[in-house]
Design an enzyme around this catalytic site. Structure first.
Site, PDB file in Angstrom:
ATOM      1  N   ARG A  23       0.851  -1.202   0.000  1.00 21.89           N
ATOM      2  CA  ARG A  23       0.000   0.000   0.000  1.00 21.89           C
ATOM      3  C   ARG A  23       0.881   1.245   0.000  1.00 21.89           C
ATOM      4  O   ARG A  23       2.100   1.154   0.010  1.00 21.89           O
ATOM      5  CB  ARG A  23      -0.937  -0.010   1.214  1.00 21.89           C
ATOM      6  CG  ARG A  23      -0.205  -0.117   2.529  1.00 21.89           C
ATOM      7  CD  ARG A  23      -1.096  -0.712   3.633  1.00 21.89           C
ATOM      8  NE  ARG A  23      -0.294  -0.992   4.811  1.00 21.89           N
ATOM      9  CZ  ARG A  23      -0.322  -0.271   5.943  1.00 21.89           C
ATOM     10  NH1 ARG A  23      -1.127   0.764   6.041  1.00 21.89           N
ATOM     11  NH2 ARG A  23       0.441  -0.592   6.951  1.00 21.89           N
TER      12      ARG A  23
ATOM     13  N   TYR B 238      12.831   7.819  14.138  1.00 17.30           N
ATOM     14  CA  TYR B 238      12.541   7.798  12.697  1.00 17.30           C
ATOM     15  C   TYR B 238      13.500   8.726  11.931  1.00 17.30           C
ATOM     16  O   TYR B 238      14.056   8.347  10.893  1.00 17.30           O
ATOM     17  CB  TYR B 238      11.089   8.241  12.497  1.00 17.30           C
ATOM     18  CG  TYR B 238      10.533   8.083  11.106  1.00 17.30           C
ATOM     19  CD1 TYR B 238      10.104   6.841  10.642  1.00 17.30           C
ATOM     20  CD2 TYR B 238      10.406   9.181  10.258  1.00 17.30           C
ATOM     21  CE1 TYR B 238       9.568   6.705   9.372  1.00 17.30           C
ATOM     22  CE2 TYR B 238       9.874   9.055   8.984  1.00 17.30           C
ATOM     23  CZ  TYR B 238       9.450   7.820   8.548  1.00 17.30           C
ATOM     24  OH  TYR B 238       8.926   7.681   7.295  1.00 17.30           O
TER      25      TYR B 238
ATOM     26  N   ALA C 176      16.447   9.695  12.843  1.00 19.41           N
ATOM     27  CA  ALA C 176      17.813   9.145  12.879  1.00 19.41           C
ATOM     28  C   ALA C 176      17.983   8.080  11.806  1.00 19.41           C
ATOM     29  O   ALA C 176      18.985   8.047  11.080  1.00 19.41           O
ATOM     30  CB  ALA C 176      18.111   8.561  14.258  1.00 19.41           C
TER      31      ALA C 176
END
Lengths: 247, 79
Positions: free
Chosen positions: A15, A154, A156
Site C-alpha cells: 500500500r 525515525y 535518525a
C-alpha cells in the site's frame, strides 16, 4: 518502455508509496517483486500487478529477518534473474517524545528502517556487481533532514539512510551502480492519515504547494532514478515535498 | 602448469583486466596488478564461482597473491 528486462525488488509494496512505486516501475516494463509483511498483503500485490496487466508478484517478507531476506533474493534471482533495481521502501513509525521513548521503540525503528535497508542492499549487491549495473533507491524522509519532534528514532534512521547511500555510492560507482535517496515530505497515506487535524492543518501551512503529496508523485521520481535518464545521478537525495523544505 | 593454476590465472586476467604475461605466481593483486579493494572482493567472488566453493572472509583476506589463491584452491577443492 524504458525498464523492459529489468527486475525490480520493492519492499513494503502492499500500500501507500510502495504500491505506487511498484506500479510505476511495472508500468515502465520492469518485472516487479513487491514484498509485504503478511501473506494477504503479498496476495494483494500479486493481484494489483495482474489487474494492471503488469509482470511481477507479491512475496511475504519481514525485512528484519536476515535469513528470509537472503532466501527471497535467492529465489527471485533463480526464478527471474538478477535483481537490477532495488527500492528500499518498507518502513514503520513508533513516534514518541524522546523523554518517553522506550528502548524497544528506538530499536524497532533502527532495525526496520535502517538495518534492514543495509541488509537487503548487501544481498542484491553481488548480482549488480557482476552485471556491472544496478539502481538502488532508498526511500528516506524530509524529517531526516529537518528533524521532527516526536520522531528522534525515525529521523535518525532516515538520516542514516542518506549517509549509508552516499558511502555505498562511492564504493560501487565504478561498477555502474547508482545509489540515491528519495525523501518524501507529507504524503497522503495511511501513515499520515493518523495525524490529528490540528497537526495536519499546521503542516499544510508549511507547504508552499498547499496540499499533501500523492504516492504517485513519489513513485514518478523513483521511476526516474531507476531509468536510463538518471544514469549520471548518484549519491543524491531528491526531496519531493511540495516545497516545505528546500535544500 | 596445472589445470588449477591456469584457471586461477585466467580469472585474474579477466577480473583485473591485465595481460596474461603480467600474471606471475608471486604477483600481488594490489601492488603488482593494480587491483583496488573492491577488485579483490570481486576476484574472490569469481574464484568462488569458478571452483564452486565458498571462501570465508577471514580466509579471503589472506589471499593477496596469485600463488596464495592457487594454494587455497588446491587445499580446499573437493574431489
Amino acid at each position: 518502455m524504458n525498464l523492459e528486462n529489468e527486475i525490480a525488488l520493492v519492499t513494503g509494496a502492499s500500500r501507500g508509496i510502495g504500491k505506487a512505486i511498484a506500479l510505476a516501475l511495472a508500468g515502465q516494463g520492469a518485472t516487479v517483486v513487491g514484498t509485504a509483511t503478511s501473506e494477504s498483503g503479498a496476495e494483494s500485490i500479486t493481484a494489483y500487478l495482474r489487474d494492471a496487466g503488469h509482470k511481477g508478484r507479491g512475496m511475504a517478507l519481514d525485512v528484519t529477518q536476515a535469513e528470509a531476506v537472503e532466501s527471497l533474493i535467492k529465489q527471485t534471482t533463480d526464478d527471474l534473474g538478477s535483481i537490477s533495481i532495488l527500492v528500499n521502501n518498507a518502513g514503520i513509525t513508533r513516534d514518541n517524545l524522546m523523554m518517553r521513548m522506550k528502548d524497544e521503540e528506538w530499536d524497532a525503528i533502527i532495525q526496520t528502517n535502517l538495518t534492514a535497508v543495509w541488509r537487503v542492499t548487501r544481498g542484491v549487491l553481488r548480482g549488480m556487481m557482476k552485471a556491472r549495473k544496478g539502481r538502488i533507491i532508498n526511500v528516506g524522509s524530509v524529517v531526516g533532514a529537518t528533524g521532527n519532534a516526536g520522531q528522534t528514532n525515525y529521523a535518525a534512521a532516515k538520516a542514516g539512510i542518506v549517509g549509508m547511500g552516499k558511502s555505498l555510492a562511492r564504493e560501487v560507482g565504478s561498477r555502474g551502480i547508482t545509489v540515491n535517496t528519495v525523501a518524501p515530505g507529507f504524503i497522503d497515506t495511511d501513515m499520515t492519515r493518523g495525524l490529528p487535524d490540528a497537526q495536519r492543518d499546521a503542516l499544510l501551512g508549511q507547504i508552499p504547494l498547499g496540499r499533501l503529496g500523492r504516492p504517485e508523485e513519489i513513485a514518478s521520481v523513483v521511476a526516474f532514478l531507476a531509468s536510463p535518464a538518471a544514469a549520471y545521478v548518484t549519491g543524491e537525495t531528491l526531496h519531493v515535498n511540495g516545497g516545505m523544505y528546500m535544500v | 602448469m596445472s589445470n588449477i593454476e591456469e584457471r586461477v590465472k585466467k580469472i585474474v586476467v579477466e577480473q583485473l583486466g591485465v595481460k596474461e604475461e603480467e600474471v606471475k605466481a608471486e604477483s600481488s593483486f594490489v601492488d603488482d596488478l593494480g587491483a583496488d579493494s573492491l577488485d579483490t572482493v570481486e576476484l574472490v567472488m569469481a574464484l568462488e564461482e569458478e571452483f564452486e566453493t565458498e571462501i570465508p572472509d577471514e580466509e579471503a583476506e589472506k589471499i593477496t597473491t596469485v600463488q596464495q589463491a592457487i594454494d587455497y584452491i588446491n587445499a580446499h577443492l573437493q574431489g
